[in-house]
Design a protein around this motif. Structure first.
Motif, short mmCIF file in Angstrom:
data_model
loop_
_atom_site.label_atom_id
_atom_site.label_comp_id
_atom_site.label_asym_id
_atom_site.label_seq_id
_atom_site.Cartn_x
_atom_site.Cartn_y
_atom_site.Cartn_z
N GLY A 159 4.54 20.14 11.85
CA GLY A 159 4.14 18.82 11.30
C GLY A 159 3.44 17.73 12.53
N GLY A 160 4.41 17.95 13.65
CA GLY A 160 3.46 17.05 14.86
C GLY A 160 2.21 17.69 15.12
N SER A 161 1.90 18.92 15.33
CA SER A 161 0.86 19.52 15.37
C SER A 161 -0.38 19.00 14.69
CB SER A 161 0.92 21.07 15.66
OG SER A 161 2.04 21.26 16.75
N LEU A 162 0.01 19.04 13.41
CA LEU A 162 -0.99 18.78 12.57
C LEU A 162 -1.35 17.35 12.67
CD1 LEU A 162 0.11 20.78 9.13
CD2 LEU A 162 -1.99 21.20 10.94
N ILE A 163 -0.50 16.44 12.79
CA ILE A 163 -0.79 15.03 12.99
C ILE A 163 -1.72 14.85 14.03
CG2 ILE A 163 0.08 12.70 13.64
CD1 ILE A 163 2.77 13.48 11.74
N GLY A 164 -1.34 15.41 15.10
CA GLY A 164 -2.19 15.43 16.58
C GLY A 164 -3.50 15.95 16.51
N ILE A 165 -3.58 16.92 15.55
CA ILE A 165 -4.92 17.78 15.42
C ILE A 165 -5.86 16.76 14.64
CG2 ILE A 165 -6.31 19.65 14.15
CD1 ILE A 165 -3.97 21.40 15.26
N ALA A 166 -5.16 16.13 13.50
CA ALA A 166 -6.07 15.23 12.81
C ALA A 166 -6.14 14.04 13.34
CB ALA A 166 -4.97 15.05 11.53
N ALA A 167 -5.51 13.42 14.30
CA ALA A 167 -5.76 12.27 15.22
C ALA A 167 -6.87 12.41 15.88
CB ALA A 167 -4.78 11.85 15.62
N VAL A 168 -6.92 13.72 16.79
CA VAL A 168 -7.87 14.00 17.52
C VAL A 168 -9.30 14.15 16.89
CG1 VAL A 168 -8.69 15.74 19.19
CG2 VAL A 168 -6.14 14.72 19.35
N ALA A 169 -9.17 14.88 15.83
CA ALA A 169 -10.38 15.26 15.06
C ALA A 169 -11.14 13.74 14.64
CB ALA A 169 -10.11 16.05 13.88
N LEU A 170 -10.39 13.19 14.17
CA LEU A 170 -10.76 11.71 13.58
C LEU A 170 -11.50 10.80 14.78
CD1 LEU A 170 -11.15 10.02 11.24
CD2 LEU A 170 -8.97 9.12 11.64
N MET A 171 -10.72 10.99 16.01
CA MET A 171 -11.35 10.18 16.96
C MET A 171 -12.54 10.84 17.66
SD MET A 171 -11.29 7.82 19.03
CE MET A 171 -9.60 6.97 19.01
N SER A 172 -12.53 12.11 17.70
CA SER A 172 -13.72 12.87 18.19
C SER A 172 -14.78 12.81 17.29
CB SER A 172 -13.51 14.33 18.51
OG SER A 172 -12.89 15.08 17.64
N LEU A 173 -14.65 13.28 15.76
CA LEU A 173 -15.68 13.11 14.87
C LEU A 173 -16.38 11.77 14.51
CD1 LEU A 173 -14.33 16.05 12.81
CD2 LEU A 173 -16.16 16.18 14.61
N HIS A 174 -15.39 10.72 14.47
CA HIS A 174 -15.66 9.41 13.67
C HIS A 174 -15.60 8.32 14.63
CE1 HIS A 174 -16.56 10.87 9.99
NE2 HIS A 174 -15.55 11.75 10.15
N GLY A 175 -14.76 8.43 15.85
CA GLY A 175 -14.57 7.59 16.96
C GLY A 175 -13.58 6.61 16.24
N ARG A 176 -12.78 6.95 15.36
CA ARG A 176 -11.75 6.15 14.82
C ARG A 176 -10.22 6.41 15.26
NH1 ARG A 176 -14.06 1.58 13.20
NH2 ARG A 176 -13.35 1.46 10.92
N ILE A 177 -9.34 5.48 15.34
CA ILE A 177 -8.00 5.85 15.32
C ILE A 177 -7.43 6.03 14.16
CG2 ILE A 177 -5.90 4.65 16.11
CD1 ILE A 177 -7.38 3.10 18.37
N ALA A 178 -6.40 7.08 14.06
CA ALA A 178 -5.88 7.49 12.79
C ALA A 178 -4.57 6.67 12.38
CB ALA A 178 -5.18 8.85 12.95
N GLY A 179 -4.78 5.48 12.35
CA GLY A 179 -3.50 4.71 11.93
C GLY A 179 -3.75 4.33 10.34
N MET A 180 -2.89 4.75 9.80
CA MET A 180 -2.62 4.85 8.12
C MET A 180 -2.65 3.15 7.68
SD MET A 180 -2.58 7.56 7.01
CE MET A 180 -1.93 9.27 6.76
N THR A 181 -2.17 2.48 8.34
CA THR A 181 -2.39 1.19 7.96
C THR A 181 -3.88 0.45 7.80
OG1 THR A 181 -0.35 0.43 8.61
CG2 THR A 181 -1.53 -1.40 8.00
N GLY A 182 -4.48 0.67 8.72
CA GLY A 182 -5.89 0.40 9.09
C GLY A 182 -6.76 1.10 8.05
N ILE A 183 -6.50 2.40 7.85
CA ILE A 183 -7.32 3.41 7.03
C ILE A 183 -7.29 2.77 5.49
CG2 ILE A 183 -7.51 5.48 5.87
CD1 ILE A 183 -6.86 6.63 8.82
N LEU A 184 -5.79 2.56 5.22
CA LEU A 184 -5.68 1.90 3.81
C LEU A 184 -6.23 0.42 3.68
CD1 LEU A 184 -4.13 2.31 1.02
CD2 LEU A 184 -2.11 1.41 2.12
#
Length: 107
Positions: free
Chosen positions: A13-38
C-alpha cells in the motif's frame, strides 16, 4: 475492533501511494494531496480531468482489492453521524487555512 499489522499489505500500500505521488508530480507537476484534488473537482477551474481520474483510481483500487481479496471491513463508530460530519467539516476548514493536507505533502 481488533486490527492486526500486516507487513506485506502495508509495504504494498505504501509503495503504491508513493508511486502514484511520484507519477503525478513527474507527469503533471502536481502534489497528490487528496483534499486539493477533491477541492479542484468541487470548484472546477478547467483542469478537472486528471483530478477525476486520480480519485476514480483511488476508489477503484480499494474496491478491486476488497472484491478480489474477500476481506470484509467492519466499520464501527461510537459517535453519532452528525459528530462525524462536523469533524469532517472542521478538518476541511483546517486544511483550507493550513495550505493543504499532509497526504500529498508528506509523501
Amino acid at each position: 475492533m481488533i486490527t492486526t499489522f500486516t507487513a506485506l499489505e502495508t509495504l504494498l500500500g505504501g509503495s503504491l501511494i508513493g508511486i502514484a505521488a511520484v507519477a503525478l508530480m513527474s507527469l503533471h507537476g502536481r502534489i497528490a494531496g487528496m483534499t486539493g484534488i477533491l477541492t479542484g473537482l468541487l470548484m472546477p477551474n478547467g483542469n478537472w480531468d486528471w483530478r477525476l481520474a486520480f480519485l476514480a483510481g483511488a476508489i477503484a483500487a480499494a474496491a478491486l482489492f476488497f472484491w478480489l481479496s474477500g476481506v470484509d471491513v467492519a466499520l464501527q463508530a461510537d459517535l453519532p453521524a452528525w459528530a462525524i460530519g462536523m469533524g469532517g467539516l472542521l478538518v476541511g476548514i483546517g486544511v483550507t487555512f493550513g495550505g493543504g493536507c499532509t497526504s500529498g505533502h508528506g509523501v
